[in-house]
Write a protein that holds these residues in place. Structure first.
Motif, PDB file in Angstrom:
ATOM      1  N   VAL A 127      -0.954   2.362  11.440  1.00  0.00           N
ATOM      2  CA  VAL A 127       0.282   2.300  10.655  1.00  0.00           C
ATOM      3  C   VAL A 127       1.327   1.588  11.508  1.00  0.00           C
ATOM      4  O   VAL A 127       1.953   2.193  12.383  1.00  0.00           O
ATOM      5  N   GLY A 128       1.496   0.286  11.282  1.00  0.00           N
ATOM      6  CA  GLY A 128       2.436  -0.408  12.145  1.00  0.00           C
ATOM      7  C   GLY A 128       2.583  -1.887  11.851  1.00  0.00           C
ATOM      8  O   GLY A 128       2.184  -2.380  10.789  1.00  0.00           O
ATOM      9  N   PRO A 129       3.162  -2.612  12.811  1.00  0.00           N
ATOM     10  CA  PRO A 129       3.427  -4.044  12.630  1.00  0.00           C
ATOM     11  C   PRO A 129       2.157  -4.872  12.724  1.00  0.00           C
ATOM     12  O   PRO A 129       1.152  -4.441  13.306  1.00  0.00           O
ATOM     13  N   GLN A 130       2.226  -6.080  12.183  1.00  0.00           N
ATOM     14  CA  GLN A 130       1.081  -6.986  12.224  1.00  0.00           C
ATOM     15  C   GLN A 130       1.079  -7.763  13.545  1.00  0.00           C
ATOM     16  O   GLN A 130       1.258  -8.977  13.582  1.00  0.00           O
ATOM     17  N   ASP A 131       0.836  -7.024  14.612  1.00  0.00           N
ATOM     18  CA  ASP A 131       0.690  -7.617  15.934  1.00  0.00           C
ATOM     19  C   ASP A 131      -0.765  -8.065  16.063  1.00  0.00           C
ATOM     20  O   ASP A 131      -1.673  -7.240  16.196  1.00  0.00           O
ATOM     21  N   GLN A 132      -0.981  -9.376  16.028  1.00  0.00           N
ATOM     22  CA  GLN A 132      -2.349  -9.887  15.916  1.00  0.00           C
ATOM     23  C   GLN A 132      -3.229  -9.495  17.090  1.00  0.00           C
ATOM     24  O   GLN A 132      -4.417  -9.201  16.916  1.00  0.00           O
TER      25      GLN A 132
END
Length: 522
Positions: free
Chosen positions: A283-288
């Motif tokens: 559950v979080g940011p789209q940090d690749q």
């Protein structure tokens, strides 16, 4: 043998008792079944603050502590929520008739589990028992992580064997996030497995019966996507699972709720035996980089579409530059200049052709006046002039067209990069939002006008007028674009003006002395 494919038909819109589509298994239930009614248990680390409801162990709230809400001042971004008319949550339980599902009352081991200084992880366990079968859900958060470990343990203390199946779902309303009138971002369910690859299944496709997906798999993940953020259930590979969609019809004209669900069989659990399933809920940011380490293909939730093969290296380069340039705004400036330098040979060929065309503009105008409405003779004279001067009239366009995939990939990268969210640059507080003072869009219009003046004037008056109007049209459009995107275009334009001025001066010193042929004398 390929996995069976399920096509989701349009769900019933009847409010009342739950109904099931006999063809697809899509279940439609009324609004009353969505929001949990138990007590909230708090689980938090340094990245996430979660609220887990004792009714069913539903994760009803997720607050991202390091990301601010783009619309509400002094508020953190939430990903899961049941506040007001919004519904976005995650549910799990035992499928079938065992009764231990997301409506079952659970007992929590503690009302609050917040990570303390010196601790590396914290957890809470919710327990429920029915007919001699106990389900324990243990939720664990580690320091510095957006990944929630969720362990489902089934303890069969009954006298009969049970067929245990664990379901995991993500449910949300169909309210679209972010975007604007001029550009849009995707909000909705996504799936991935190695055979079917990454797939978006929109709310509209589900409602209209157009969603096609692999209903069975032994790898991959399911998720719910919105601009910059993703929630995803990740299972270990080689775990067989079935995947499906469920819909909920709300009352009082509120948005419908859609669920993406996967169910994992634990097999037959004998009396006095136990079985468990360890899963991860991100559950979080789209940090690749982070996403790629959690599960294969999870980084594809940053969807560049056709531009992926070019966009991914560009995103990597942007991250590499940021290691040396701590401000993301100046990183964009450096990235744009670097790309322009790499493409300079193509650009130079284009500008060289345009500079020569600019020299020929007066003579082309003279040909128009000389031949009037005789288009055939005028075109013959023009082609003869191009041949004698060794000018390709399409030479200015072809190199530019070759660059377009790279520039469009840059556009996608800057639009999707979560790194831009909340990143300041000079007077701009957030590069993911529009320039509050419209300085960058105004500069974009000015720089595009300068570029138009430096280019050869089209022979067609109507086309010339259109070329002058284009900067204004683009400028108005970009007034609502994220500042990071407009910054890229402005820097690109400024650098192009410098290149164009240089090439015009280099090739514009010596005009051709070849005299015009007077075809009218023939």
């Amino acid at each position: 043998m390929p996995a069976p494919t399920a096509t989701v038909q349009k769900a019933s819109t009847t409010v009342g008792a739950a109904t099931t589509n006999p063809t697809t298994g899509v279940v439609t239930t009324p609004d009353a079944s969505v929001k949990p009614k138990g007590q909230a248990v708090v689980l938090a680390n340094d990245k996430l603050r979660l609220k887990i409801n004792t009714e069913g162990g539903v994760i009803e709230y997720a607050e991202l502590l390091e990301h601010r809400d783009s619309k509400v001042k002094d508020k953190n971004q939430d990903l899961f929520t049941t506040e007001g008319n919004r519904i976005y949550l995650s549910r799990s339980g035992l499928a079938g008739t065992l009764g231990l599902n997301h409506k079952t009352p659970f007992t929590a081991s503690t009302p609050e589990a917040v990570l303390k200084d010196g601790e590396n992880e914290t957890s809470v366990t919710l327990t429920a028992t029915e007919n001699g079968v106990t389900l324990k859900k243990t939720y664990t958060l580690k320091r510095g992580s957006y990944s929630l470990g969720v362990n489902h343990e089934v303890d069969n203390a009954s006298a009969m064997p049970i067929d245990a199946q664990v379901y995991l779902d993500l449910s949300r309303d169909d309210v679209q996030e972010d975007g604007s009138f001029f550009y849009s971002t995707y909000t909705g369910p996504v799936l991935y497995n190695q055979e079917d690859k990454f797939k978006k299944v929109s709310f509209t496709d589900i409602a209209d019966g157009k969603a096609k997906f692999e209903s069975s798999a032994n790898n991959g993940w399911i998720g719910m996507l919105q601009h910059y953020f993703v929630a995803a259930w990740v299972l270990p590979n080689n775990e067989e699972r079935t995947r499906e969609f469920k819909t909920v019809v709300n009352k009082d004209n509120q948005p419908n709720v859609y669920s993406i669900r996967q169910t994992v069989p634990l097999g037959v659990v004998a009396p006095a035996a136990k079985a468990n399933l360890n899963t991860t809920l991100y559950v979080g940011p789209q940090d690749q980089q982070v996403l790629s380490e959690i599960a294969t293909g999870l980084d594809l939730s940053v969807d560049y579409g056709w531009a992926t093969i070019i966009a991914k290296p560009i995103h990597w380069l942007m991250g590499f530059l940021h290691n040396f340039i701590p401000n993301w705004g100046w990183t964009i400036v450096a990235l744009t200049i670097l790309v322009k330098l790499v493409l300079f040979p193509l650009t130079a060929a284009s500008y060289k052709s345009m500079a020569k065309m600019k020299l020929l503009a007066p003579r082309l105008k003279q040909l128009q006046e000389q031949y009037g409405d005789d288009r055939m003779k005028m075109n013959q004279a023009m082609m003869a002039l191009y041949k004698e001067e060794k000018v390709n009239p399409a030479g200015g366009c072809l190199p530019m067209l070759a660059q377009m995939p790279i520039f469009l990939a840059l556009y996608y990268v800057l639009q999707a990069a979560v790194e831009m969210r909340g990143a300041p640059w000079l007077w701009i507080k957030d590069l993911s939002l529009a320039d509050p003072f419209y300085v960058l869009p105004a500069l974009m219009v000015i720089t595009m006008l300068i570029q138009t003046k430096l280019n050869p004037k089209p022979a067609d008056p109507m086309q010339a007028k259109m070329m002058m109007w284009m900067p204004l049209i683009f400028g108005v459009t970009f007034f609502w674009f994220p500042a990071g995107l407009v910054l890229y275009w402005v820097v690109s334009n400024i650098f192009s003006i410098g290149q164009q001025w240089y090439m015009n001066n280099k090739f514009g010193i010596k005009e051709s002395l070849i005299p015009l042929k007077d075809e009218s004398a023939k």
